[in-house]
Design a protein around this motif. Structure first.
Motif, PDB file in Angstrom:
ATOM      1  N   ASP A  83       0.814  -1.218   0.000  1.00 62.66           N
ATOM      2  CA  ASP A  83       0.000   0.000   0.000  1.00 62.66           C
ATOM      3  C   ASP A  83       0.847   1.267   0.000  1.00 62.66           C
ATOM      4  N   MET A  91       4.422   4.571  -3.999  1.00 64.18           N
ATOM      5  CA  MET A  91       3.306   3.959  -4.732  1.00 64.18           C
ATOM      6  C   MET A  91       3.625   3.963  -6.217  1.00 64.18           C
ATOM      7  N   ARG A  95      -2.447   4.727  -8.501  1.00 63.43           N
ATOM      8  CA  ARG A  95      -2.692   5.392  -7.194  1.00 63.43           C
ATOM      9  C   ARG A  95      -1.769   6.575  -6.994  1.00 63.43           C
ATOM     10  N   HIS A  96      -0.515   6.394  -7.379  1.00 62.16           N
ATOM     11  CA  HIS A  96       0.451   7.481  -7.243  1.00 62.16           C
ATOM     12  C   HIS A  96      -0.027   8.736  -7.983  1.00 62.16           C
ATOM     13  N   GLU A  98      -3.004   9.639  -8.947  1.00 60.13           N
ATOM     14  CA  GLU A  98      -4.210  10.273  -8.373  1.00 60.13           C
ATOM     15  C   GLU A  98      -3.808  11.242  -7.268  1.00 60.13           C
ATOM     16  N   ARG A 221     -10.531   9.010  -9.116  1.00 63.60           N
ATOM     17  CA  ARG A 221     -10.014   7.660  -9.350  1.00 63.60           C
ATOM     18  C   ARG A 221      -9.925   7.406 -10.857  1.00 63.60           C
ATOM     19  N   GLU A 233      -4.436   9.729   5.110  1.00 61.71           N
ATOM     20  CA  GLU A 233      -3.824  10.166   3.850  1.00 61.71           C
ATOM     21  C   GLU A 233      -3.311  11.602   3.959  1.00 61.71           C
TER      22      GLU A 233
END
Ligand code: HEM
Length: 403
Positions: A83, A91, A95-96, A98, A221, A233
């Motif tokens: 994660d 990441m 995901r990175h 975003e 996303r 986060e």
């Protein structure tokens, strides 16, 4: 693929770390793919190889961390690499991307240029009182404070707390091979408690700062749906920006003080022609990379220089060695503020290219301009220069200068 028997690159060896140039050169020439059996990792040291691997994030993943000793080489379960410990630097896309999208606008060259006035003010605040004396610690009394205060102010840390966060952050990053000291454990706890209290405060009382913005920011996303960041986060972003924004730039400025004293002819050129300062910052970054090693987790079998790197290995990308590669920079061990070049891997490359590169460059330029305008020459007591011991950052923490 055993390396020559007498060629050992141990990233934790303080003696090698103090003067890694000879070992780096031998790695580039004799073992461009190096394997270290003791710590079970591979290393790439040539400019072109570091750059290629930095670009191929699918093969050279950051998702298990980018600090060598942190990477777990167990095969992933169900293809899930991890994660990223909540931080985008650890990441892979998507995901990175975003997360990076959320903050990238705050660090564009145009937004960063607006910080020039404040940076000059801070330099005057710390340097002017030193004009009366005969010397000071260039890093501890001045240069290390500037990056921490600028990033702290952007995040929303009150002026009077910014230096304390830097001190905790430096302790947190310190490499302690014999286990975590009480001092480091206290710093980690204090920093965490401070940040958590500040994020909670901004949840209740939003202000015009980046922590408040992050609390209301929405991540888009890959499928187009949107969501807000959760508390953890925001905390991860806060820690990443605070730490990445302080420590490395402080080391760049420390190297500047040492190298310009070692090369007074180069310093005189900058005093005579201040327009050379931006190029001098590039040369400093090339010559002594403040973050000289980035590690990756290898997701498939690959081959380098005729030798295989098996899937699920760790590999170190030696950014510092890349800056000294004669294949890219002629006469690479010569420090030359007028050197012309257009490629640098000191800020990484590809998806993780340093978010703060423009800010670091601005800080480097202004600190040098303001220093040279007040102190056109200084001496450094080289025996008293102290290098930091962390596994990711390299550079002086104490540079006593005489003026
Ligand atoms: C001379 C100073 C600096 C150096 C040498 C430096 C170096 C680097 C390097 C090599 C990377 C890539 C890491 C990797 O590929 O795994 C990186 C990423 C990063 N840097 Fe810097 N950095 C500096 C200053 C800053 C500053 C001032 C900030 C403040 C915002 C910053 C924030 C970041 C962040 C957030 C990342 C992660 C980017 C991502 O994962 O997309 N850095 N930096």
């Amino acid at each position: 693929m055993p390396p020559p028997l007498d060629l050992v690159y141990d990233p934790y060896d303080a003696e090698i770390d103090a003067r890694p140039y000879g070992v780096w050169r031998r790695l580039r020439d004799e073992a461009p793919l190096y394997y270290n059996e003791q710590y079970d990792f591979y290393a790439l040291s040539r400019f072109a190889d570091v750059m290629t691997a930095s670009l191929e994030w699918q093969t050279y993943s950051s998702a298990r961390g980018t600090v060598l000793e942190m990477i777990d080489t167990m095969p992933p379960v169900d293809g899930d690499l991890g994660d990223g410990f909540g931080m985008m630097i650890f990441m892979d896309p998507p995901r990175h991307d975003e997360l990076r999208h959320l903050v990238s606008r705050a660090f564009t060259p145009r937004r960063v240029a607006a910080l020039e006035g404040r940076t000059r003010e801070l330099c005057a605040h710390f340097l002017d009182p030193q004009r009366e004396g005969s010397g000071f610690d260039f890093v501890e009394d001045f240069a290390a404070k500037i990056p921490a205060m600028l990033i702290g102010a952007l995040l929303g840390v009150p002026d009077e707390d910014q230096d304390q966060l830097r001190i905790w952050g430096d302790l947190l990053m310190r490499y302690e091979p014999l286990g975590i000291s009480d001092e480091k454990a206290d710093a980690i706890a204090s920093l965490g408690a401070y940040m958590s209290a500040m994020v909670k405060d901004r949840q209740q009382h939003p202000r015009d700062d980046m922590v408040s913005d992050l609390l209301t920011a929405e991540v888009t996303r890959a499928d187009g749906t949107r969501r807000r960041l959760d508390f953890d986060e925001v905390m991860s972003f806060f820690s990443l920006l605070q730490l990445a924004g302080s420590e490395t730039t402080a080391r760049l400025l420390g190297w500047a003080a040492v190298l310009l004293a070692r090369h007074p002819d180069q310093r005189a050129k900058l005093v005579g022609t201040p327009e050379l300062v931006p190029n001098a910052v590039e040369e400093l970054l090339r010559y002594e990379a403040p973050s000289p090693i980035q590690a990756r987790f290898v997701t498939r079998d690959v081959e380098w220089h005729g030798h295989k790197v098996p899937q699920y290995s760790k590999i170190a990308l030696l950014t510092g060695s890349a800056g000294r590669d004669e294949r890219e920079y002629p006469d690479a061990d010569r420090f030359d503020v007028e050197r012309e070049f257009d490629r640098l891997v000191t800020f990484g490359f590809g998806v993780h290219y340093c978010l703060g590169a423009s800010l670091a460059r601005l800080e480097g330029r202004i600190v040098l301009e303001e220093t040279l305008a007040r102190f056109p020459d200084w001496g450094v007591d080289e025996a008293a220069v102290e290098l930091v011991r962390t596994s990711t950052v390299r550079g002086p923490v104490h540079v006593p200068i005489t003026i």
